[in-house]
Design a protein around this motif. Structure first.
Motif, PDB file in Angstrom:
ATOM      1  N   ASP A  59      52.935  18.583  75.988  1.00 25.52           N
ATOM      2  CA  ASP A  59      53.497  17.251  75.784  1.00 25.52           C
ATOM      3  C   ASP A  59      52.456  16.188  76.107  1.00 25.52           C
ATOM      4  N   TYR A  60      52.526  15.066  75.382  1.00 27.76           N
ATOM      5  CA  TYR A  60      51.562  13.987  75.582  1.00 27.76           C
ATOM      6  C   TYR A  60      51.615  13.410  76.989  1.00 27.76           C
ATOM      7  N   TYR A  61      52.829  13.300  77.540  1.00 31.38           N
ATOM      8  CA  TYR A  61      53.001  12.643  78.825  1.00 31.38           C
ATOM      9  C   TYR A  61      53.153  13.621  79.982  1.00 31.38           C
ATOM     10  N   GLU A  62      53.461  14.853  79.664  1.00 31.05           N
ATOM     11  CA  GLU A  62      53.559  15.906  80.683  1.00 31.05           C
ATOM     12  C   GLU A  62      52.531  16.967  80.309  1.00 31.05           C
ATOM     13  N   ASP A  63      51.237  16.628  80.450  1.00 35.49           N
ATOM     14  CA  ASP A  63      50.204  17.469  79.855  1.00 35.49           C
ATOM     15  C   ASP A  63      50.015  18.821  80.534  1.00 35.49           C
ATOM     16  N   ASP A  64      50.748  19.057  81.596  1.00 34.84           N
ATOM     17  CA  ASP A  64      50.687  20.378  82.201  1.00 34.84           C
ATOM     18  C   ASP A  64      51.861  21.247  81.781  1.00 34.84           C
ATOM     19  N   LEU A  65      52.696  20.746  80.873  1.00 34.17           N
ATOM     20  CA  LEU A  65      53.868  21.479  80.419  1.00 34.17           C
ATOM     21  C   LEU A  65      53.858  21.638  78.904  1.00 34.17           C
ATOM     22  N   LYS A  66      54.210  22.841  78.443  1.00 32.05           N
ATOM     23  CA  LYS A  66      54.438  23.023  77.019  1.00 32.05           C
ATOM     24  C   LYS A  66      55.754  22.330  76.654  1.00 32.05           C
ATOM     25  N   VAL A  67      55.838  21.802  75.442  1.00 38.71           N
ATOM     26  CA  VAL A  67      57.030  21.064  75.028  1.00 38.71           C
ATOM     27  C   VAL A  67      58.275  21.940  75.106  1.00 38.71           C
TER      28      VAL A  67
END
Length: 280
Positions: A154-162
């Protein structure tokens, strides 16, 4: 001139999508739907061609759609939708990346239009760039599919896959179902009336794409897999649009395609297009 979306056609469909799907976005899916559109020169192209991919990898954020709907300005979302991919932006972002959708589509279209295969998209002149602005753009899936979400951060949660952001799979699936009107050949034809569609997504479902039409597979155009030529042709007695279905470029690397293989595939598909044109 800018990219064009048929607002008269798509605004009612987008309004209906919002009425169904906006409450479901509490599931955590972050993107709005992809709406098919055309590049600036499509309307004056002698041969109107749309390229249809599998799905996007990121798109306009859900909050843009939510704001547009609540303020009764859904056309704002359509404007955001058409700003995601422009010819110059695509050339800069993907260049000659053999696994990307746009480099292959651009090389194929230039070959169809000019008879010349361009191996290096970084060296285009102004006339060639204007030619690339003649195409339309659609997708088999308006909402990203699970395989894409499992790969994309995710663009804003860059440590998480969407995919890990989605808390309710049933709601996510309902959002996908609500977006079906943006995904069919019937809707794209009614909005843009192309002469040809190149579907670059070998794993797609032709039954869903051709829903409520009389398109039939043409066996005489079957691709010769042993020669690394992948193709399916579909024709209709009702619609003039001819469909040539082939590989998504993301499959080139697993198939161990060389640059020459990709060039051969472009020539093969362009040849089919010219053969269909000459048989009219």
């Amino acid at each position: 001139m800018e990219n064009y979306v048929n607002k008269e056609y798509y605004l009612p469909l987008l309004k209906r999508f919002c009425e169904i799907a906006l409450p479901l976005y509490e599931c955590g899916y972050p993107q709005g739907p992809f709406i098919p559109y055309t590049m600036p020169n499509y309307g004056k192209a002698k041969l109107k061609v749309m390229f249809v991919g599998q799905d996007t990898k990121g798109w306009t954020r859900y909050n843009v759609l939510d704001k547009a709907f609540k303020s009764e300005r859904l056309s704002d979302y359509l404007e955001e939708n058409i700003s995601n991919v422009r010819v110059e932006k695509a050339l800069m972002a993907w260049g000659n990346n053999i696994r990307a959708f746009w480099p292959f589509a651009d090389k194929l279209y230039l070959l169809i239009r000019t008879g010349e295969y361009v191996s290096d998209l970084k060296c285009l002149d102004d006339e060639q760039i204007e030619i690339l602005k003649e195409v339309g753009y659609g997708n088999l899936h308006s909402i990203e599919i699970p395989d894409t979400l499992r790969r994309r951060f995710d663009y804003y949660e860059d440590d998480l896959k969407v995919w890990d952001l989605i808390t309710n799979i049933e709601q996510y699936n309902c959002i996908r179902e609500a977006a079906r009107p943006f995904e069919t050949i019937k809707s794209m034809i009614e909005a843009y009336n192309p002469d040809y569609m190149f579907v670059l997504a070998w794993k797609g479902s032709d039954e869903e794409f051709f829903e409520n039409t009389d398109y039939l597979w043409q066996e005489e155009f079957k691709g010769k897999i042993e020669e690394k030529k992948y193709q399916a042709v579909y024709l209709s007695k009702t619609y003039k649009t001819k469909v040539i279905w082939s590989l998504h470029p993301s499959s080139f690397r697993p198939l161990k395609f060389t640059n020459n293989d990709i060039k051969d595939l472009c020539y093969y598909l362009a040849g089919t297009c010219h053969q269909l044109e000459s048989s009219k």
